[in-house]
Design an enzyme around this catalytic site. Sequence first.
Site, short mmCIF file in Angstrom:
data_model
loop_
_atom_site.label_atom_id
_atom_site.label_comp_id
_atom_site.label_asym_id
_atom_site.label_seq_id
_atom_site.Cartn_x
_atom_site.Cartn_y
_atom_site.Cartn_z
N ASP A 205 7.89 3.95 -4.66
CA ASP A 205 7.47 3.81 -3.27
C ASP A 205 7.91 5.06 -2.53
O ASP A 205 8.42 6.01 -3.13
CB ASP A 205 8.06 2.55 -2.64
CG ASP A 205 7.08 1.91 -1.65
OD1 ASP A 205 6.78 2.57 -0.64
OD2 ASP A 205 6.61 0.79 -1.89
N HIS A 293 2.01 4.86 -0.25
CA HIS A 293 3.41 4.61 -0.66
C HIS A 293 3.87 5.60 -1.73
O HIS A 293 4.58 5.23 -2.67
CB HIS A 293 3.57 3.17 -1.17
CG HIS A 293 3.48 2.13 -0.10
ND1 HIS A 293 4.52 1.78 0.71
CD2 HIS A 293 2.42 1.38 0.32
CE1 HIS A 293 4.13 0.84 1.57
NE2 HIS A 293 2.85 0.59 1.36
N GLU A 353 -1.79 -0.70 2.11
CA GLU A 353 -1.27 0.02 3.28
C GLU A 353 -1.47 1.53 3.16
O GLU A 353 -0.53 2.31 3.20
CB GLU A 353 0.22 -0.31 3.47
CG GLU A 353 0.46 -1.78 3.79
CD GLU A 353 1.92 -2.11 4.03
OE1 GLU A 353 2.19 -3.09 4.75
OE2 GLU A 353 2.79 -1.41 3.48
#
Length: 761
Positions: A205, A293, A353
């Site tokens: 991440d 990410h 995201e």
Amino acid sequence: MRRVFVLTLSLALGMGLSAAHAQEKEKRYPIIPYPQQLVPLEGTFTISGSTRLVVPANVKTFANEVAQLQALVKQGIGATLKTTAVPFAGNAIVLKQDLTLPGEEDYTLQVTPQQLQIGAKSPAGFFRAIVTLRQLMPVTIEGHTTGQLKAVNIPAMQLKDHPVYAWRGMHLDVSRHFFSVSYLKKFIDLLALYKMNKLHLHLTDDQGWRIEIKKYPLLTTVGAWRELNNQDSVCMQKAKENPDMAIDEAHIIHKDGKTLYGGFYTQAQMKDVIAYAAARHIDIIPEIDMPGHMMAAIRAYPFLTCDGKSGWGKDFSTPICPCNESTFRFAEDVYTEIAALFPSKYMHLGADEVEKTSWAASPLCADVMKANNLKTVEELQSYFVKRMEKFFHAKGKVLIGWDEILEGGISPTAVLMYWRAWVPDAPIKAARHGNQVIMTPGNPLYFDATPDRNSLGNVYHFEPVPKGLTTEEAKSIMGAQANIWTEYIPSEKRADYMFMPRMTALAEVLWTHRQDYAGYLQRLNEQYARLDQLGVHYRLPDLEGFTEDNVFVDKGLLAVKAPLTEMTIRYTTDGSIPGAQSAVLPATLPVTAPQTFKVAAFSPKGNRGDIYTLRYRQEAYAKAIVEKPAKTGFQLDYFRGAFKKTTAITNTPDSTLHTDKVEIPEGLGHGEAFAARLQGYFYAPETAIYSFFLTCDDGGVLYINNREVVNNDGWHAPLQKSGQIALEKGWHPLKVDFVEGGGGYTLKLEYSLKGGALQKL
């Protein structure tokens, strides 16, 4: 009338006996998840040094399971059993392969005082049976390899068992905060103990890259380490009140004058963990999250972005560039090593995201979109996902992605992992499209959300199949998993606390899929001692009998009953955290002046439960209004926009409506940020002290008679807070201010009178 009385009395006695019998059954068979069919029988089977172990003729197929069973027996009586493949009429544990059982994890147990027979089709079934036997053995067998018992007794029964869902998983984020190899094995052991079968490892991440990739060494030499960040600061602040929130110093190094946090697993270490899980019939699914990410990778290899720059956009971090062939070479190289390392047929791409502003500004992306007839950046993300899926297929793997992979179009062969509770039609669309779906909605399956007294019940009553699917469409639901995101979970003790015992509730949902919450809680009470022996820093059951803000008129009384018989409750009044040497709280403690107590429960092994800060203040009864209000229900004022605190709510609503309950009508906000103000009246049926419990996601504040009663303000996951107010009999003005940051919301207000049962308003 006399006959009615006798019948009522007989029914009451019968119900009492039935309840007592049920409770005794839960103690005798404290199995979680509970088997599909269990018929209790009289007597017990005794395992001793003279017991034989009868194995199938093809014993090599089950060598791992035989070894696991022998190790379990040794934990009890200190020795393994003599083995034979010849039928044995005496005291014996008999393993029989039963090819008539339909499922790989199905098993049967036939336990009489003479023999214990285990039937299974495959090694996985034998292992699940062994786990059931383990839960029936004394808790003292746990925590060592060689026991000292003369014998181990197993209650007699007939049992037939199988799982309802194929995917029974847990997710662990090792990127935000890192966890040792030994903790991964402990985590796997707990999954195995409760018949879970999938471990989803979130390996990369923005905050850290945790797996060695030999072709790109900078991913770990650079990407695995970072300076302490704002999330660490929050943890360190909380550690002043809760030592479990302290950053684990084992993962801190000092290099080039900097303090760095991090770590990674070598491929050799991960092979060892994979083998450990496989021996316990747990499949490890790796996730390398991309195209978003990816800051840890970009720090090491800046060429991965569209413009060579990195940072944060409107919502999320800069992603890698799907319009550059060098990006695909990197992604394929990384996943080539991941595919070779992890035997699982599933690999998780993430794809959630994604900040697409850098793509929209890139001339290179404009060319790629034109060449591939892509109209939006969402379709560009789909282009990336589908291209990676083709590569996965070439490696013999199946792609899993978070539910954002629906945006821009989804391949029918991808598996969708549903998490965005505010997009309720996502799993329905995917299932109807022909995709398999794994359910993991944030509420209640994000175990990084701080647990409260409702959390366990919320998980236990979770329904994996979303409403709206037909029986045939529901077959697309593979199962579910809970996720542990670790931004604010900096230690292994804190991780234990966040997922145990919630995972046991999910385990029963996914294996048994039959509601028996009262029975489950009784069996769970029997499990705590085993968890103590295993060194699990689980969350102790909630203490009851108070709120966080308490009031008294003349004098108060603090009375707390321990929910477990061997639990000790300790307290302090000087602001310090209760410890093992703090005073034991008496059964009743009078309160005659404003005071603050800190209270915590301790298990026999010293595991401390939640630290409760109880504030007591003295106040007079609030006066009731003279007349009954003209209108019933509540006025709801709705405010568009993001309000991080209720104090920021303006006085001019965008719209106003009427509701009968203190709740947000379904569909209001449509996943966007908003605020609401509910105003009405509460009727106090008698002059007394009332306790109110306000559950919010995100935040809310309760006012009665213009007094603040419960403050649960600020953006956060579902969390309950409580407070009290002294009220005269009659009607009292009530107001709830509520803020929602976007996504799924929760608002629930309950009250109790004189410590009685909770009631909805």
